[in-house]
Write an enzyme that holds these catalytic residues in place. Sequence first.
Site, PDB file in Angstrom:
ATOM      1  N   ASP A 205       0.869  -1.183   0.000  1.00 42.53           N
ATOM      2  CA  ASP A 205       0.000   0.000   0.000  1.00 42.53           C
ATOM      3  C   ASP A 205       0.902   1.227   0.000  1.00 42.53           C
ATOM      4  OD1 ASP A 205      -2.394   1.658   0.448  1.00 42.53           O
ATOM      5  OD2 ASP A 205      -1.601   1.944   2.465  1.00 42.53           O
ATOM      6  N   SER A 206       0.298   2.388  -0.221  1.00 39.70           N
ATOM      7  CA  SER A 206       1.051   3.633  -0.206  1.00 39.70           C
ATOM      8  C   SER A 206       1.562   3.988   1.185  1.00 39.70           C
ATOM      9  CB  SER A 206       0.161   4.766  -0.712  1.00 39.70           C
ATOM     10  OG  SER A 206      -1.017   4.831   0.069  1.00 39.70           O
TER      11      SER A 206
ATOM     12  N   CYS B  88      -4.202  -1.060  -1.955  1.00 41.57           N
ATOM     13  CA  CYS B  88      -4.366   0.385  -2.080  1.00 41.57           C
ATOM     14  C   CYS B  88      -5.313   0.598  -3.255  1.00 41.57           C
ATOM     15  CB  CYS B  88      -3.011   1.028  -2.366  1.00 41.57           C
ATOM     16  SG  CYS B  88      -3.094   2.785  -2.772  1.00 41.57           S
TER      17      CYS B  88
ATOM     18  N   GLU C 238      -5.430   9.690   9.482  1.00 37.41           N
ATOM     19  CA  GLU C 238      -4.046   9.538   9.968  1.00 37.41           C
ATOM     20  C   GLU C 238      -3.785  10.458  11.146  1.00 37.41           C
ATOM     21  OE1 GLU C 238      -0.805   8.919   7.441  1.00 37.41           O
ATOM     22  OE2 GLU C 238      -1.919   7.536   6.191  1.00 37.41           O
TER      23      GLU C 238
ATOM     24  N   CYS D 226     -11.371   3.348  -0.332  1.00 33.67           N
ATOM     25  CA  CYS D 226     -10.055   3.826   0.100  1.00 33.67           C
ATOM     26  C   CYS D 226      -9.745   3.117   1.407  1.00 33.67           C
ATOM     27  CB  CYS D 226     -10.091   5.342   0.302  1.00 33.67           C
ATOM     28  SG  CYS D 226      -8.591   6.010   1.056  1.00 33.67           S
TER      29      CYS D 226
ATOM     30  N   HIS E 140      -8.511   3.945   4.108  1.00 32.96           N
ATOM     31  CA  HIS E 140      -8.715   4.628   5.386  1.00 32.96           C
ATOM     32  C   HIS E 140     -10.186   4.702   5.817  1.00 32.96           C
ATOM     33  CE1 HIS E 140      -4.661   5.784   4.443  1.00 32.96           C
ATOM     34  NE2 HIS E 140      -4.551   6.577   5.491  1.00 32.96           N
TER      35      HIS E 140
HETATM   36  N1  DGL Z   1      -4.121   3.874   0.239  1.00 31.76           N
HETATM   37  C1  DGL Z   1      -4.765   4.907  -0.524  1.00 31.76           C
HETATM   38  C2  DGL Z   1      -6.017   4.339  -1.197  1.00 31.76           C
HETATM   39  O1  DGL Z   1      -6.592   3.363  -0.786  1.00 31.76           O
HETATM   40  C3  DGL Z   1      -5.114   6.113   0.332  1.00 31.76           C
HETATM   41  C4  DGL Z   1      -3.935   6.936   0.727  1.00 31.76           C
HETATM   42  C5  DGL Z   1      -3.205   7.508  -0.478  1.00 31.76           C
HETATM   43  O2  DGL Z   1      -3.737   8.419  -1.157  1.00 31.76           O
HETATM   44  O3  DGL Z   1      -2.121   7.040  -0.747  1.00 31.76           O
HETATM   45  O4  DGL Z   1      -6.457   4.890  -2.184  1.00 31.76           O
END
Ligand code: DGL
Length: 286
Positions: free
Chosen positions: A14-15, A77, A158, A191, A193
Amino acid sequence: LPTEPASKCIGVFDSGLGGLTVVRRLMREMPAEDIVYLGDSARVPYGTKSPETVRRFAHEDAAFLMRQDPKAVVIACNSASAVATESLRAELGVPVIDVVTPGARWAVEAAGGRPIGVMATEGAIASGAYQRAVALAAPQYADRVLTAACPLLAPIVEEGRSEDDPIVLSVVHDYLHRMQRDRPGALILGCTHYPLLQGAIAKLMGPATALIDSGQATAVAIAEFFRREGLANPRSGGGQLRCWSTDNPERFERLAGRFLGRAPQSVQWVGADELTAAESPVGGTP
Ligand code: DGL
């Protein structure tokens, strides 16, 4: 002796931290599996970056995971799933699972003939990936997908704000009140989060809209896939989770619990510029 495919690990990237919400679902569905997680915290967010950049990062993340000899790679992600699934499938040589398709399928089942909403990052919405995945799952929904890009929500999570924080409620309202008026039958939390904001989102949308956790849908789809392909880890005990971060592991460790539901056991650092190195910096197990 070569390792049996079923006993190999699952590689997940993931990012940053958000993909740990997907890991949490994977661990609940498949407690015996070993998971290696890479969070590219040094380059987060992906959701505001161009498809070309996100695709390049995703290939670098996956190259690192491939050095752990996984039986499958999960793109945990949504923003990366939206733009890099096809190219990763063409390149990796192991099954690549994205988080967009399973959520779209669940939404079609839950929507009860009413429109389907998707909330996600700017990049994921702009890519049209959710719209395509819903149309592929059910062509009659092709022009009935409502979208909302919600760029402020991931940073708010976050920062640790709770779901009843007035700022959270007001931002959620701002992004979703128009969609709420169209009364979607299902809303995809597109997403990593957003599962942490599920309460605030449910409060606004009301009980007639089913909230679809794309990580949960993905975990169930992977468990089915492993059973079908004989890839489920046969051990009776619990698997291990090993985490890698491209940025300061201390911050990762401090915030990870919120996403994972418990503290991670081991978090190590790998430089973003080392992700594609030919030689593994990993060596053995940590
Ligand atoms: N993990 C990213 C997503 O699910 C969210 C955070 C980001 O923008 O990197 O799209």
